[in-house]
Design a protein around this motif. Structure first.
Motif, PDB file in Angstrom:
ATOM      1  N   GLU A 245       3.288 -11.974  -9.394  1.00 17.14           N
ATOM      2  CA  GLU A 245       1.967 -11.515  -8.982  1.00 17.14           C
ATOM      3  C   GLU A 245       0.909 -12.403  -9.604  1.00 17.14           C
ATOM      4  O   GLU A 245       0.920 -12.629 -10.826  1.00 17.14           O
TER       5      GLU A 245
ATOM      6  N   SER B  45      -0.574 -12.137   0.170  1.00 14.04           N
ATOM      7  CA  SER B  45      -0.386 -11.681  -1.205  1.00 14.04           C
ATOM      8  C   SER B  45      -0.463 -12.798  -2.230  1.00 14.04           C
ATOM      9  O   SER B  45      -1.173 -12.688  -3.238  1.00 14.04           O
TER      10      SER B  45
ATOM     11  N   THR C  50      -1.892  -9.115  -3.567  1.00 17.35           N
ATOM     12  CA  THR C  50      -0.616  -8.396  -3.562  1.00 17.35           C
ATOM     13  C   THR C  50      -0.784  -6.917  -3.252  1.00 17.35           C
ATOM     14  O   THR C  50      -0.039  -6.350  -2.451  1.00 17.35           O
TER      15      THR C  50
END
Length: 414
Positions: A40, A236, A242
């Motif tokens: 992430e 994302s 994300t």
């Protein structure tokens, strides 16, 4: 009386939990952990994208959209793909907006697979791929790749894995977890195999914008591949979105129509607020995205050299934002390395075998983290591997690092 678990679908019951989420849960339970585990971005979604969402709410845009998604978003995606790769999709019949790429992958598998159909995929592979195939009634067939070939998939290995039950070839380049990319000629060779055996190709290109050396090759843009390829992508990774859960699938009208049937009965449509934000990202988010990519590029060099300096061989990732160092020199399995590192030094990485047996002897580390966190994580990791008897590499002469070297530090001196 049967146990409640006996009443479950045995395919679902027997699928193990995600190896990534297992360590993510441990991180949440352990204070002071630096996580290099979950893929992430550490960046917040750029303000102008968030503002577009806020403005859409203020204007009262809170209704359903078409099952396929906002027409203006599909047109923008079609324009971006045409400009970037020269592949043209009809936004009316060949593009479907989904709840992340994960939903797009699930839809593609359920639309294509009949019980027992085989899906070829390079391994190490993203943790969702095999379970998604199994839950659609198919059979995943991993094709091992290794460090010696740069984790690239060879056409000859694809050819050797094909059987009469093979229906789909699933690709993911730039690759998660290795960071490997494929050159155009290698993909052309694989495309020839797919055409010879009439395979459908699902190409997950969520990391296409995160390519550092050369230009990304879009599989559906290769000669003769658009009609037999389902292209998956989203927002994302490249736009730090994300949590917005917004992706898309592109393919010929028959594929997209079948996927839309499943989508309309299960999800109906992706949230309109996320679609409005995605529209802003694809139309005006290029500058911010490039700034993030430049930061990732600096970090990948630092991370790669940090592993090598502490005595762990590390393949050079040329895409995505993961390093995949070999940890065999510590004498630990991938799972023991990750568990002991978390317990002793409070640094979280993902064991390589979470991505299939070919990942044993490696761990995945995300460098989508701040330089401060990366620096401290590598100081802790260097201590850890030295206690396992791994000698740091002797550096002769001055290496020309990028400016952040002072932040990360030389892991060999930690």
């Amino acid at each position: 009386m049967k146990s409640w678990s006996d009443r479950l679908n045995p395919v679902v019951r027997d699928i193990p939990p995600s190896g990534i989420r297992k360590f993510f849960d441990l991180v949440c339970e352990t204070p002071g952990v630096i996580s290099l585990g979950v893929g992430e971005p550490d960046f917040v979604t750029p303000w102008h994208i968030r503002e577009a969402c806020i403005y859409s709410l203020e204007k009262g845009h809170t209704m359903y959209t078409s099952n396929c998604g906002l027409p203006e978003l599909r047109r923008a995606i079609a324009g971006d793909l045409a400009a970037s790769y020269g592949v043209r999709y009809d936004p009316g019949t060949e593009i479907l907006i989904t709840v992340g790429v994960s939903e797009a992958l699930d839809l593609a598998m359920r639309a294509l697979l009949s019980p027992g159909d085989e899906v070829l995929m390079p391994e190490p592979s993203y943790v969702s791929y095999s379970p998604t195939v199994l839950m659609a009634g198919g059979r995943p067939v991993p094709i091992a790749t290794g460090l010696e070939e740069g984790f690239k998939l060879a056409a000859a290995r694809v050819e050797a894995a094909v059987t009469p039950r093979t229906k789909v070839l699933l690709l993911c380049y730039p690759n998660n977890p290795t960071g490997a990319v494929m050159d155009r000629q290698s993909l052309l060779d694989i495309a020839a195999v797919a055409e010879a055996h009439d395979l459908v190709v699902i190409s997950d290109e969520i990391y296409d914008k995160l390519t550092y050396d050369g230009k990304h090759t879009c599989v559906s843009a290769l000669p003769g591949m658009k009609e037999r390829t389902i292209l998956l992508n989203g927002f994302s990774k490249s736009y730090a979105m994300t949590g917005w859960r917004i992706g898309y699938a592109c393919g010929n009208p028959d594929f997209i129509a079948a996927m839309t049937k499943i989508h309309q009965y299960t999800i109906l449509c992706a949230p309109i607020t996320a679609q409005k934000a995605a529209l802003e990202a694809v139309t005006r988010g290029g500058e911010g995205m490039l700034r993030m990519v430049q930061q990732y590029n600096r970090r990948r060099h630092l991370v790669m050299h940090a592993f090598r300096d502490m005595g762990l061989p590390c393949f050079e990732p040329r895409g995505a934002f993961y390093a995949f160092p070999q940890i065999s020199a510590t004498g630990l399995t991938s799972e023991d390395f990750a568990a002991d590192l978390l317990r002793e030094e409070k640094v979280a990485v993902v064991p390589g075998n979470a991505f299939g047996p070919s990942g044993e002897g490696f761990v995945r580390c995300s460098y989508a983290a701040s330089t401060e966190d990366l620096g401290e994580a590598f100081r802790r990791m260097a201590r850890f591997v030295r206690r396992r008897g791994v000698r740091p590499r002797i550096i002769s002469g001055a290496r020309r690092y990028v400016p952040e070297e002072a932040v990360l530090g030389r892991a060999g001196q930690a």
